[in-house]
Enzyme design. Structure first.
Site, PDB file in Angstrom:
ATOM      1  N   THR A   1      57.596  39.305  44.046  1.00 18.35           N
ATOM      2  CA  THR A   1      57.677  39.791  45.616  1.00 18.35           C
ATOM      3  C   THR A   1      57.594  41.207  45.475  1.00 18.35           C
ATOM      4  O   THR A   1      58.584  41.943  44.924  1.00 18.35           O
ATOM      5  CB  THR A   1      58.648  39.113  46.460  1.00 18.35           C
TER       6      THR A   1
ATOM      7  N   CYS B   1      66.349  61.602  30.696  1.00 18.10           N
ATOM      8  CA  CYS B   1      66.497  60.554  29.634  1.00 18.10           C
ATOM      9  C   CYS B   1      67.185  61.021  28.300  1.00 18.10           C
ATOM     10  O   CYS B   1      67.989  60.412  27.853  1.00 18.10           O
ATOM     11  CB  CYS B   1      65.193  59.685  29.485  1.00 18.10           C
TER      12      CYS B   1
ATOM     13  N   HIS C   1      59.357  58.792  42.857  1.00 19.60           N
ATOM     14  CA  HIS C   1      60.689  59.605  43.297  1.00 19.60           C
ATOM     15  C   HIS C   1      60.375  61.092  42.736  1.00 19.60           C
ATOM     16  O   HIS C   1      61.430  61.712  42.960  1.00 19.60           O
ATOM     17  CB  HIS C   1      61.774  58.838  42.717  1.00 19.60           C
TER      18      HIS C   1
HETATM   19  N1  PLP Z   1      56.275  60.135  32.852  1.00 22.59           N
HETATM   20  C1  PLP Z   1      56.883  61.265  32.968  1.00 22.59           C
HETATM   21  C2  PLP Z   1      56.125  62.458  32.497  1.00 22.59           C
HETATM   22  C3  PLP Z   1      58.189  61.433  33.608  1.00 22.59           C
HETATM   23  O1  PLP Z   1      58.708  62.839  34.001  1.00 22.59           O
HETATM   24  C4  PLP Z   1      58.908  60.588  33.908  1.00 22.59           C
HETATM   25  C5  PLP Z   1      60.164  60.366  34.473  1.00 22.59           C
HETATM   26  O2  PLP Z   1      60.970  61.301  34.252  1.00 22.59           O
HETATM   27  C6  PLP Z   1      58.214  59.086  34.069  1.00 22.59           C
HETATM   28  C7  PLP Z   1      57.077  59.072  33.077  1.00 22.59           C
HETATM   29  C8  PLP Z   1      59.164  57.738  34.146  1.00 22.59           C
HETATM   30  O3  PLP Z   1      59.173  57.659  35.584  1.00 22.59           O
HETATM   31  P1  PLP Z   1      59.956  56.731  36.257  1.00 22.59           P
HETATM   32  O4  PLP Z   1      61.337  57.546  36.365  1.00 22.59           O
HETATM   33  O5  PLP Z   1      59.486  56.360  37.678  1.00 22.59           O
HETATM   34  O6  PLP Z   1      60.265  55.376  35.488  1.00 22.59           O
END
Ligand code: PLP
Length: 391
Positions: free
Chosen positions: A242, A335, A206
């Site tokens: 799956t 986050c 994504h």
């Molecule tokens: N690692 C980094 C550097 C990211 O920016 C992110 C997503 O913000 C992730 C890992 C986690 O990826 P996902 O959102 O696909 O779990």
């Protein structure tokens, strides 16, 4: 300009390419079989999976047998970090202070299992000094996890130098796994785990205009990795359950674009970022760029992420004021902003509390246009002026 939408939060997630959406839909409508089924429907779904695996493998320059599809970047990282532990003699892990929470929190969980974790500091640009890694490596170090591009400030870690340090350490026959979180580098910089001697590498669909909830872990052949999930043994026994065929189909299409265009687009994205940074810093006295100096010849500077502090303002207020004008940015990582915590990345870089509070991240994509950047500079300057007038 009413109704205008400028999406500059591409490090949080990206808008899927129309061809990705079409592939997801087609897979849901046509290729709904279980890839493990023996009949025609199963074989069709399995073929879709195979095409996507080829595309993702090609985008990384690796073999199809080295790709494990996961439920996103976070899961890939957790599989790498936690899966590597069982059966290892060593009990020491090294990582950096600016990693994504998926890495840092997985390390916290490892600590609870008796693993010792060393978190290396970074400099004011957010970059690790490879010599520090060299000095921290121990006989019992079994895993090193260093990200490629930081998601908050766009610092690019010196992977080639890190590779040299690790190659040197391994010369004495010492076994050690190297994991790279390449989630933000994928599609922007060249990601070639084999060339660097990386053992485990995580990417996420994504962030490159693919679907959410699907990613991949590159695993160098013959690596012992304990699966996180017990089940039917899909994904060469490394990730049971799956397969999410439709999302993986979309990932495959996004990976084809990565393989075809990524390098070409990086220069264009960087020019737009530079225009944005120069424009905002010129228009807003006191605004400061956090992270790497924005120059094309700066190897620590990623093309797509600009983190700017507006002293005396709160990033969140600025974010919503820009939103009213149709511009979508973020205060850091998606986050961290939900939890309303100060950025651990900016803290690790030594950014002061005031600048930390007033930080805003602009993140670009190949879809970003010059007009959008001009509009963003103009509106940011106007909004900041209005907000300063209120304090
Ligand atoms: N690692 C980094 C550097 C990211 O920016 C992110 C997503 O913000 C992730 C890992 C986690 O990826 P996902 O959102 O696909 O779990």
């Amino acid at each position: 300009m009413p109704g205008r939408q400028v999406y500059l939060d591409n490090s949080a997630t990206t808008r899927p390419y129309p061809e990705v959406t079409r592939a997801v839909l087609e897979a849901m409508e046509e290729y709904y079989g279980n890839p493990s089924s023996l009949h025609k429907k199963g074989v069709e779904a399995s073929r879709v999976l195979g095409h996507a695996r080829e595309a993702v493998a090609a985008s990384l320059g690796v073999g199809t047998g080295e790709i494990v599809f996961t439920g996103g970047g976070t899961e890939a990282i957790n599989l790498a970090l936690k899966g590597a532990l069982p059966g290892r003699r060593g009990r020491h892990v090294i990582t950096t202070a600016v990693e994504h929470p998926a890495v840092l929190n997985a390390c916290e969980q490892l600590k609870a299992q008796g693993v010792e974790v060393t978190v290396l500091p970074v400099d004011g640009q957010g970059v690790l000094e490879p010599r520090q890694l060299q000095e921290t490596l121990r006989e019992d170090t079994y895993l090193v996890s260093v990200m490629y591009v930081n998601n908050e400030v766009g610092a690019v870690q010196p992977l080639e130098k890190i590779a040299a340090v690790l190659a040197d350490f391994r010369q004495g026959g010492r076994k050690l796994l190297w994991h790279v979180d390449a989630v933000q580098a994928y599609g922007k910089l060249s990601v070639r785990p084999r060339e660097l001697g990386v053992d485990l590498l995580s990417v996420s669909a994504h962030k490159v205009h693919g679907p959410k909830g699907v990613g991949a872990l590159y695993v160098v052949p013959h690596t012992k990795l304990q699966p996180l999930l017990a089940g039917g043994g899909q994904e060469h026994g490394r990730r049971s359950g799956t397969e999410n065929v439709s999302a993986i189909a979309g990932f495959g299409v996004a990976a084809e674009v990565v393989a075809r265009e990524a390098q070409g687009e990086a220069g264009k994205i960087f020019s737009l970022k530079k225009k944005l940074v120069d424009g905002v810093l010129a228009a807003v006295p006191g605004a400061i760029l956090n992270g790497p100096v924005c120059r094309q010849d700066n190897p620590c500077c990623a093309p797509q992420i600009a983190n700017i502090s507006f002293p005396g303002l709160r990033g969140e207020i600025l974010l919503h004021s820009l939103e009213e004008r149709g511009i979508y940015v973020s205060t850091g990582s998606a986050c961290a902003s939900r939890k309303n915590q100060g950025s651990h990345v900016l803290k690790a870089m030594g950014v002061t509390e005031e600048l930390l509070e007033g930080a805003v991240r602009f993140s670009l994509s190949p879809m970003t246009t010059v007009e959008e950047i001009d509009y963003t500079v103009e509106q940011t300057a106007a909004v900041v002026q209005e907000l300063y007038a209120l304090i």
